[in-house]
Design a protein around this motif. Sequence first.
Motif, PDB file in Angstrom:
ATOM      1  N   PRO A   1     158.098  43.372  13.410  1.00 50.47           N
ATOM      2  CA  PRO A   1     157.053  42.517  13.979  1.00 50.47           C
ATOM      3  C   PRO A   1     156.099  41.953  12.928  1.00 50.47           C
ATOM      4  CG  PRO A   1     157.358  44.423  15.379  1.00 50.47           C
ATOM      5  CD  PRO A   1     158.198  44.651  14.148  1.00 50.47           C
ATOM      6  N   ASP A   2     155.762  42.739  11.915  1.00 46.85           N
ATOM      7  CA  ASP A   2     154.811  42.242  10.912  1.00 46.85           C
ATOM      8  C   ASP A   2     155.392  41.093  10.098  1.00 46.85           C
ATOM      9  OD1 ASP A   2     156.621  43.891   9.586  1.00 46.85           O
ATOM     10  OD2 ASP A   2     155.139  44.699   8.197  1.00 46.85           O
ATOM     11  N   GLU A   3     156.725  41.070   9.948  1.00 47.90           N
ATOM     12  CA  GLU A   3     157.366  39.981   9.207  1.00 47.90           C
ATOM     13  C   GLU A   3     157.332  38.679  10.005  1.00 47.90           C
ATOM     14  OE1 GLU A   3     160.436  42.952   6.835  1.00 47.90           O
ATOM     15  OE2 GLU A   3     161.133  41.823   8.567  1.00 47.90           O
ATOM     16  N   VAL A   4     157.519  38.805  11.322  1.00 51.72           N
ATOM     17  CA  VAL A   4     157.417  37.621  12.178  1.00 51.72           C
ATOM     18  C   VAL A   4     155.981  37.108  12.168  1.00 51.72           C
ATOM     19  CG1 VAL A   4     157.658  36.711  14.514  1.00 51.72           C
ATOM     20  CG2 VAL A   4     159.291  38.397  13.678  1.00 51.72           C
ATOM     21  N   ALA A   5     155.029  38.038  12.269  1.00 50.55           N
ATOM     22  CA  ALA A   5     153.611  37.652  12.264  1.00 50.55           C
ATOM     23  C   ALA A   5     153.243  36.944  10.971  1.00 50.55           C
ATOM     24  CB  ALA A   5     152.729  38.895  12.457  1.00 50.55           C
ATOM     25  N   ALA A   6     153.753  37.450   9.838  1.00 49.10           N
ATOM     26  CA  ALA A   6     153.462  36.830   8.545  1.00 49.10           C
ATOM     27  C   ALA A   6     154.030  35.419   8.478  1.00 49.10           C
ATOM     28  CB  ALA A   6     154.038  37.688   7.411  1.00 49.10           C
ATOM     29  N   ALA A   7     155.253  35.254   8.987  1.00 47.04           N
ATOM     30  CA  ALA A   7     155.892  33.927   8.971  1.00 47.04           C
ATOM     31  C   ALA A   7     155.120  32.945   9.852  1.00 47.04           C
ATOM     32  CB  ALA A   7     157.337  34.046   9.443  1.00 47.04           C
ATOM     33  N   VAL A   8     154.647  33.405  10.996  1.00 48.93           N
ATOM     34  CA  VAL A   8     153.880  32.544  11.899  1.00 48.93           C
ATOM     35  C   VAL A   8     152.552  32.158  11.251  1.00 48.93           C
ATOM     36  CG1 VAL A   8     152.596  32.502  14.070  1.00 48.93           C
ATOM     37  CG2 VAL A   8     154.931  33.382  14.031  1.00 48.93           C
TER      38      VAL A   8
ATOM     39  N   LYS B   1     166.940  37.249  25.672  1.00 47.91           N
ATOM     40  CA  LYS B   1     167.988  37.461  24.659  1.00 47.91           C
ATOM     41  C   LYS B   1     167.538  36.959  23.289  1.00 47.91           C
ATOM     42  CE  LYS B   1     172.119  37.617  27.570  1.00 47.91           C
ATOM     43  NZ  LYS B   1     173.468  37.021  27.842  1.00 47.91           N
ATOM     44  N   GLY B   2     166.889  35.794  23.281  1.00 47.13           N
ATOM     45  CA  GLY B   2     166.409  35.248  22.017  1.00 47.13           C
ATOM     46  C   GLY B   2     165.329  36.118  21.402  1.00 47.13           C
ATOM     47  N   ALA B   3     164.428  36.628  22.247  1.00 52.21           N
ATOM     48  CA  ALA B   3     163.352  37.490  21.758  1.00 52.21           C
ATOM     49  C   ALA B   3     163.919  38.786  21.187  1.00 52.21           C
ATOM     50  CB  ALA B   3     162.368  37.789  22.885  1.00 52.21           C
ATOM     51  N   LEU B   4     164.940  39.350  21.854  1.00 54.23           N
ATOM     52  CA  LEU B   4     165.570  40.575  21.350  1.00 54.23           C
ATOM     53  C   LEU B   4     166.284  40.324  20.027  1.00 54.23           C
ATOM     54  CD1 LEU B   4     167.134  42.415  24.440  1.00 54.23           C
ATOM     55  CD2 LEU B   4     165.039  42.954  23.206  1.00 54.23           C
ATOM     56  N   ALA B   5     166.907  39.145  19.901  1.00 57.15           N
ATOM     57  CA  ALA B   5     167.611  38.807  18.658  1.00 57.15           C
ATOM     58  C   ALA B   5     166.639  38.748  17.489  1.00 57.15           C
ATOM     59  CB  ALA B   5     168.329  37.471  18.809  1.00 57.15           C
ATOM     60  N   ILE B   6     165.441  38.241  17.735  1.00 58.12           N
ATOM     61  CA  ILE B   6     164.423  38.177  16.682  1.00 58.12           C
ATOM     62  C   ILE B   6     163.979  39.585  16.303  1.00 58.12           C
ATOM     63  CG2 ILE B   6     162.039  37.469  16.175  1.00 58.12           C
ATOM     64  CD1 ILE B   6     162.585  34.956  17.896  1.00 58.12           C
ATOM     65  N   LEU B   7     163.749  40.430  17.308  1.00 55.86           N
ATOM     66  CA  LEU B   7     163.333  41.807  17.038  1.00 55.86           C
ATOM     67  C   LEU B   7     164.432  42.607  16.346  1.00 55.86           C
ATOM     68  CD1 LEU B   7     161.446  42.602  20.356  1.00 55.86           C
ATOM     69  CD2 LEU B   7     160.472  42.714  18.065  1.00 55.86           C
ATOM     70  N   ALA B   8     165.687  42.268  16.640  1.00 55.90           N
ATOM     71  CA  ALA B   8     166.804  42.975  16.017  1.00 55.90           C
ATOM     72  C   ALA B   8     166.924  42.634  14.534  1.00 55.90           C
ATOM     73  CB  ALA B   8     168.108  42.627  16.732  1.00 55.90           C
ATOM     74  N   ALA B   9     166.439  41.462  14.163  1.00 51.06           N
ATOM     75  CA  ALA B   9     166.618  40.971  12.797  1.00 51.06           C
ATOM     76  C   ALA B   9     165.517  41.396  11.831  1.00 51.06           C
ATOM     77  CB  ALA B   9     166.728  39.451  12.811  1.00 51.06           C
ATOM     78  N   CYS B  10     164.317  41.688  12.343  1.00 50.72           N
ATOM     79  CA  CYS B  10     163.233  42.034  11.420  1.00 50.72           C
ATOM     80  C   CYS B  10     162.113  42.776  12.135  1.00 50.72           C
ATOM     81  CB  CYS B  10     162.685  40.777  10.752  1.00 50.72           C
ATOM     82  SG  CYS B  10     161.825  39.706  11.911  1.00 50.72           S
TER      83      CYS B  10
ATOM     84  N   GLN C   1     154.739  49.990  20.424  1.00 51.76           N
ATOM     85  CA  GLN C   1     153.977  49.041  21.230  1.00 51.76           C
ATOM     86  C   GLN C   1     153.897  47.678  20.543  1.00 51.76           C
ATOM     87  OE1 GLN C   1     150.467  50.612  23.404  1.00 51.76           O
ATOM     88  NE2 GLN C   1     150.793  52.499  22.228  1.00 51.76           N
ATOM     89  N   GLU C   2     153.969  47.663  19.205  1.00 52.35           N
ATOM     90  CA  GLU C   2     153.944  46.401  18.468  1.00 52.35           C
ATOM     91  C   GLU C   2     155.180  45.564  18.783  1.00 52.35           C
ATOM     92  OE1 GLU C   2     151.205  49.151  16.744  1.00 52.35           O
ATOM     93  OE2 GLU C   2     153.372  49.370  17.051  1.00 52.35           O
ATOM     94  N   GLU C   3     156.335  46.221  18.873  1.00 54.67           N
ATOM     95  CA  GLU C   3     157.563  45.507  19.210  1.00 54.67           C
ATOM     96  C   GLU C   3     157.465  44.922  20.622  1.00 54.67           C
ATOM     97  OE1 GLU C   3     160.651  48.381  18.736  1.00 54.67           O
ATOM     98  OE2 GLU C   3     160.871  48.018  16.593  1.00 54.67           O
ATOM     99  N   ARG C   4     156.928  45.723  21.541  1.00 57.65           N
ATOM    100  CA  ARG C   4     156.779  45.225  22.913  1.00 57.65           C
ATOM    101  C   ARG C   4     155.814  44.043  22.971  1.00 57.65           C
ATOM    102  NH1 ARG C   4     154.474  49.316  27.267  1.00 57.65           N
ATOM    103  NH2 ARG C   4     152.636  49.055  25.942  1.00 57.65           N
ATOM    104  N   ALA C   5     154.709  44.139  22.230  1.00 57.20           N
ATOM    105  CA  ALA C   5     153.722  43.057  22.224  1.00 57.20           C
ATOM    106  C   ALA C   5     154.334  41.770  21.688  1.00 57.20           C
ATOM    107  CB  ALA C   5     152.514  43.461  21.379  1.00 57.20           C
TER     108      ALA C   5
ATOM    109  N   LEU D   1     146.741  41.393  18.388  1.00 53.89           N
ATOM    110  CA  LEU D   1     147.469  42.428  19.112  1.00 53.89           C
ATOM    111  C   LEU D   1     147.709  43.662  18.248  1.00 53.89           C
ATOM    112  CD1 LEU D   1     150.115  40.128  20.800  1.00 53.89           C
ATOM    113  CD2 LEU D   1     148.284  41.351  21.961  1.00 53.89           C
ATOM    114  N   GLY D   2     147.194  43.620  17.015  1.00 51.04           N
ATOM    115  CA  GLY D   2     147.347  44.763  16.122  1.00 51.04           C
ATOM    116  C   GLY D   2     148.594  44.719  15.269  1.00 51.04           C
ATOM    117  N   ILE D   3     149.288  43.569  15.286  1.00 51.97           N
ATOM    118  CA  ILE D   3     150.473  43.423  14.434  1.00 51.97           C
ATOM    119  C   ILE D   3     150.010  42.926  13.071  1.00 51.97           C
ATOM    120  CG2 ILE D   3     152.688  42.250  14.144  1.00 51.97           C
ATOM    121  CD1 ILE D   3     152.813  41.978  17.181  1.00 51.97           C
ATOM    122  N   SER D   4     150.207  43.737  12.055  1.00 53.74           N
ATOM    123  CA  SER D   4     149.719  43.390  10.719  1.00 53.74           C
ATOM    124  C   SER D   4     150.514  42.239  10.132  1.00 53.74           C
ATOM    125  CB  SER D   4     149.814  44.604   9.786  1.00 53.74           C
ATOM    126  OG  SER D   4     151.155  45.040   9.680  1.00 53.74           O
TER     127      SER D   4
END
Length: 199
Positions: free
Chosen positions: A94-101, A83-92, A65-69, A134-137
């Motif tokens: 969710p918690d890594e994206v959240a940390a970067a943001v 496509k861009g959102a999937l490319a981001i999810l394919a690369a790392c 559910q974290e990936e979907r969120a 959203l619960g993404i650490s």
Amino acid sequence: MIAFVDGKVVEINTESIVAEVNGIGYLIYCANPFSFQRYKNQTVKVFTYQYVREDWIALYGFETQEERALFVNLLAVSGIGPKGALAILAACRPDEVAAAVENEDERYLTKFPGVGKKTARQMILDLKGKLTLLGISTPGAEQAMPENNQHQALNEAVEALKSLGYAEREIQKVVKQITEDNLGADQYVKKALQLMMKR
């Protein structure tokens, strides 16, 4: 809106899987389709998001559910489509994206395909503070594409190529040419197939 599909994984492609539910096959686009390889011919719950536009209706699937969120929130960022959102999810993760943001790490975010400085700044502006709700650490900022993640992605790609009928020897020849790239498993598969077709 289809929240999830609980069905048997009957087909895996480079961009999608097919899950069979009561005799109906649902085509589901995924960030890393071959991560479902271990569920082949088994019943699995795939969390989904139904994307609807005037000229396009598609179902996108995720293991958590974290990936979907994260996917849904990325779609709300100007300049990022499915496509861009999937490319981001394919690369790392969710918690890594959240940390970067949260850390406003533009350098990390611009490593994703199609994400320039403008889009990275927009991601930070639109998503900061939202992903944790959203619960993404958000662990401490990691290096982009950690080595263990890359190793896992390569292993998944190798297994996927084997399932497509390629021999270990020819797979390893191609893998040596793409190991320097920090990609997701499905992107490694696509690149490997492109190289093999040129031979």
